[in-house]
Write an enzyme that holds these catalytic residues in place. Structure first.
Site, PDB file in Angstrom:
ATOM      1  N   CYS A   1      39.329 -41.470  56.759  1.00 49.06           N
ATOM      2  CA  CYS A   1      40.792 -41.418  56.683  1.00 49.06           C
ATOM      3  C   CYS A   1      41.403 -40.864  57.973  1.00 49.06           C
ATOM      4  O   CYS A   1      41.073 -39.747  58.376  1.00 49.06           O
ATOM      5  CB  CYS A   1      41.190 -40.537  55.494  1.00 49.06           C
ATOM      6  SG  CYS A   1      42.947 -40.147  55.433  1.00 49.06           S
TER       7      CYS A   1
ATOM      8  N   TYR B   1      49.031 -49.980  58.518  1.00 47.22           N
ATOM      9  CA  TYR B   1      48.989 -50.108  57.053  1.00 47.22           C
ATOM     10  C   TYR B   1      50.052 -51.076  56.553  1.00 47.22           C
ATOM     11  O   TYR B   1      49.832 -51.817  55.591  1.00 47.22           O
ATOM     12  CB  TYR B   1      49.155 -48.736  56.394  1.00 47.22           C
ATOM     13  CG  TYR B   1      47.926 -47.874  56.489  1.00 47.22           C
ATOM     14  CD1 TYR B   1      46.938 -47.921  55.518  1.00 47.22           C
ATOM     15  CD2 TYR B   1      47.731 -47.025  57.578  1.00 47.22           C
ATOM     16  CE1 TYR B   1      45.795 -47.146  55.606  1.00 47.22           C
ATOM     17  CE2 TYR B   1      46.594 -46.237  57.682  1.00 47.22           C
ATOM     18  CZ  TYR B   1      45.628 -46.309  56.692  1.00 47.22           C
ATOM     19  OH  TYR B   1      44.498 -45.544  56.795  1.00 47.22           O
TER      20      TYR B   1
END
Length: 325
Positions: free
Chosen positions: A49, A192
């Site tokens: 992440c 994203y």
């Protein structure tokens, strides 16, 4: 209802990220509810992440890894509860199950979701990393990476091995904040918005914004070593965690393929420069990164096949010393 970032799309098909929820602040003041103390806090991360990787990068470069312990979850999302379909971050059952990942040493939790449930009986948000955990009060202090790195930068300086390193120096704060803003919208969250878009229009809008921001970075980095001048700052760490994933993941998996990072000479050398800053390379686990993205989003990559390349060596020489002050 339990959900993850993949589910956060609007009716228009655009990805819309929701805010973090636990927003308490650790302070160097002894009177604080959360005072800066050696051994009191634990950081839960995923090496995969980028938001969590900001935090582990700070832990390493500030020399706080003796004062604040940390644990990484497994790279791929798995079922977090038998009673629903939620997929999220889980801990391995043993130290040897996946190199780099460890069982939860504090609460024996099987997943990050369990930590949130321990901290709040009525929590209804996402079960994200990073999680900054208070061992004494057995709760989540904060799960917003942008705030955690600010705490690590300033509030633990009495116990940091590298207290002199200030990544948010007062003379540059306004510039850092302004830079963070356009980099977050265009690049950090921009990849994203490309990858999780469910309609062509929102994807095209996001990908154009992404490449405008990358071109802007390329231009800035043609004149100076770092994004806010010739000093490493918070803005560089925030940008780096996206750039290091770009050619290996975002280019393919999130359809960010108008241009590779390697096609930007300044950005590519800059990424190598940050990677080689003492402490940073140990926070980049490309196996975890690739396993996570290609293995955790079946709506994007249904067969979970991990591409073979490009296996870039970021430890090779760069040319950024030409800007040394």
């Amino acid at each position: 209802m339990a959900h993850s970032a993949v589910d956060e799309t609007s009716d228009s098909g655009a990805f819309t990220r929701t805010a973090s929820t636990f927003r308490n602040f650790i302070s160097r003041s002894p009177e604080s509810q959360f005072p800066a103390e050696v051994g009191r806090y634990h950081l839960y991360i995923s090496y995969a992440c980028p938001w969590a990787s900001r935090c582990i990068a700070y832990l390493k470069i500030k020399g706080l890894d003796k004062a604040i312990s940390f644990t990484s979850v497994k790279s791929k999302w798995e079922r977090t509860k038998e009673t629903d379909e939620h997929m999220g971050w889980v801990f391995p059952a043993s130290e040897t199950e996946e190199p780099g990942a460890e069982p939860d040493p504090l609460n024996g939790a099987k997943s990050i979701r369990e930590l949130y449930d321990l901290a709040s009986t009525n929590y209804s948000g996402k079960y994200t990393v990073p999680v900054l955990w208070d061992k004494k009060l057995k709760t989540v202090v904060n799960n917003e990476s942008s705030e955690i790195i600010r705490m690590f930068n300033s509030e633990f300086n009495d116990i940091a091995d590298n207290a002199a390193l200030d990544l948010y120096p007062p003379p540059l704060q306004a510039q850092i904040d302004e830079t963070n803003e356009w980099i977050y919208h265009g690049i950090n969250n921009g990849v994203y918005k490309c990858g999780f878009a469910r309609k062509q229009g929102p994807y095209e809008e996001a990908v154009n914004q992404l490449y405008e921001a990358l071109e802007k970075c390329e231009e800035v980095l043609g004149k100076q070593r770092y994004i806010c001048g010739n000093t490493l700052t918070e803005a560089d760490i925030r940008l780096f965690v996206t750039l290091i994933r770009f050619d290996e993941v975002y280019n393919v998996h999130f359809k960010c393929n108008k241009k590779l990072l390697r096609e930007y000479p300044n950005l590519f050398n800059y990424t190598k420069d940050i990677f080689q800053f003492p402490g940073i390379s140990s926070t980049v686990n490309m196996q975890h990164i690739k396993r996570h993205y290609y293995g955790s989003h079946p709506t994007i990559n249904p067969f979970g096949i991990i591409p073979a390349g490009p296996d870039i060596d970021y430890s090779t020489p760069h040319d950024r010393e030409k800007f040394s002050s």
